[in-house]
Design a protein around this motif. Structure first.
Motif: not given
Length: 342
Positions: A217-221, A274-276, A310-313
């Motif tokens: 999942e995409h999450s805020f780790y 994807f900020t959240e 995702l900021y590093n992709i």
């Protein structure tokens, strides 16, 4: 304290009757305390406190002390014990009039998944083989077996790598237990052990856990609830919002025997915003047996694992790659737009 394994009976009977997480945690804490006292009283050289892990080709095997620390993972401990008990009951039906052969891989210095259950069965019903790569663990658990008068239940302990262990072919293998895993199926050799031991099971044999279902999942780790042994699992806070859940693979007794397990996902799109949920995370739901399971943040083995931000992709799509070669790990493979299929 009477040096007999029957001293587990009150705790075991209470454990099997638990029907809430609070009750499971209370019983697990009592069990962990009992083990500390037993090891202190009967393993006089203190070898169970060894903290040196072992690197095998398939992961990192925990040290004796770190294996013992897993008793402080309460829902995991209680549910694996419940799961093994249920599996034994089912195995009696599948294999009537047979002594059940059970292999416990990565037993640590106390074999906590099997010891509490001995008081419910006879040696004529169970024959248990304990595997561990650490001499300090095998030595400690064998001293406990002697001290508690439980020798009739156990075959000689196996000091070595469960990834290559071969069970005697004249002893049909009915149940395998292995909880040698970390979050997101990283670091530890669960998959490689499953590949080896599941293939040796009787056709109707049982592997515990039954299934490890891995998803992303995409999450805020940093906002994820996250259990560790210094926290109360009942007080971790709410699960954070995630998105784009995608099933990846499952590990079961039907896993391929060889080669080393590899997985490559289908392309996954990077969200436009994807900020959240800025992190690529891996999760594993562990289906222990039947309806007994561990889900997100209920255990060390079902915590989230962050692969990358995702900021590093720099691409618009990526794949997730998992390998068990050497040390199990995940990586992100970026897909350049000009290489994507039309």
């Amino acid at each position: 304290m009477t040096a007999k394994f029957s001293l587990f009976r009150p705790l075991t009977e209470s454990l099997l009757k638990t029907n809430s997480e609070a009750e499971e945690v209370e019983i697990a804490n009592s069990l962990a305390q009992m083990y500390q006292e037993l090891l202190r009283d009967f393993v006089l050289d203190g070898s169970y406190s060894n903290t040196n892990p072992t690197h095998v080709d398939g992961g990192i095997a925990l040290s004796s002390q770190h294996a013992l620390d897993c008793l402080r993972d309460p829902l995991r401990t209680v549910r694996f014990i419940k799961g093994l008990n249920a599996a034994i009951q089912d195995a009696f039906i599948r294999f009537p009039d047979e002594q059940l052969q059970i292999v416990y891989a990565g037993c640590g210095p106390g074999a906590p998944i099997v010891f509490p259950l001995l008081c419910l069965f006879t040696p004529e019903q169970l024959s248990i083989t304990l595997l561990d790569i650490n001499a300090s663990s095998i030595n400690s658990v064998e001293e406990l077996i002697i001290a508690l008068g439980a020798g009739d239940y156990f075959r000689p302990g196996y000091l070595g790598d469960a990834i290559i262990y071969q069970h005697p072919p004249e002893l049909p293998l009915h149940i395998v237990v292995s909880e040698t895993m970390d979050k997101g199926l990283t670091k530890e050799p669960q998959v490689r052990i499953t590949q080896n031991l599941a293939s040796q099971l009787n056709d109707k044999g049982i592997f515990i856990p039954e299934s490890i279902n891995v998803y992303t999942e995409h999450s805020f780790y940093s906002k994820e609830p996250y259990f560790d042994i210094y926290k109360n699992v009942l007080d971790l806070g709410p699960v954070t919002n995630t998105r784009d859940r995608r099933s990846l693979f499952s590990i079961t007794r039907d896993i391929q025997i060889s080669p080393s397990f590899e997985y490559l996902s289908e392309p996954i799109a990077v969200p436009a915003d994807f900020t959240e949920t800025p992190d690529i995370c891996i999760y594993a739901d562990v289906i222990i047996y039947g309806d007994l399971k561990l889900t997100k943040a209920q255990s060390l083995i079902s915590n989230s694992y962050c692969v990358k931000s995702l900021y590093n992709i720099g691409a618009t799509q990526y794949r997730l790659h998992h390998t068990t070669s050497d040390i199990p790990n995940w990586e992100v493979i970026e897909l350049q737009d000009d290489l994507l299929a039309p």
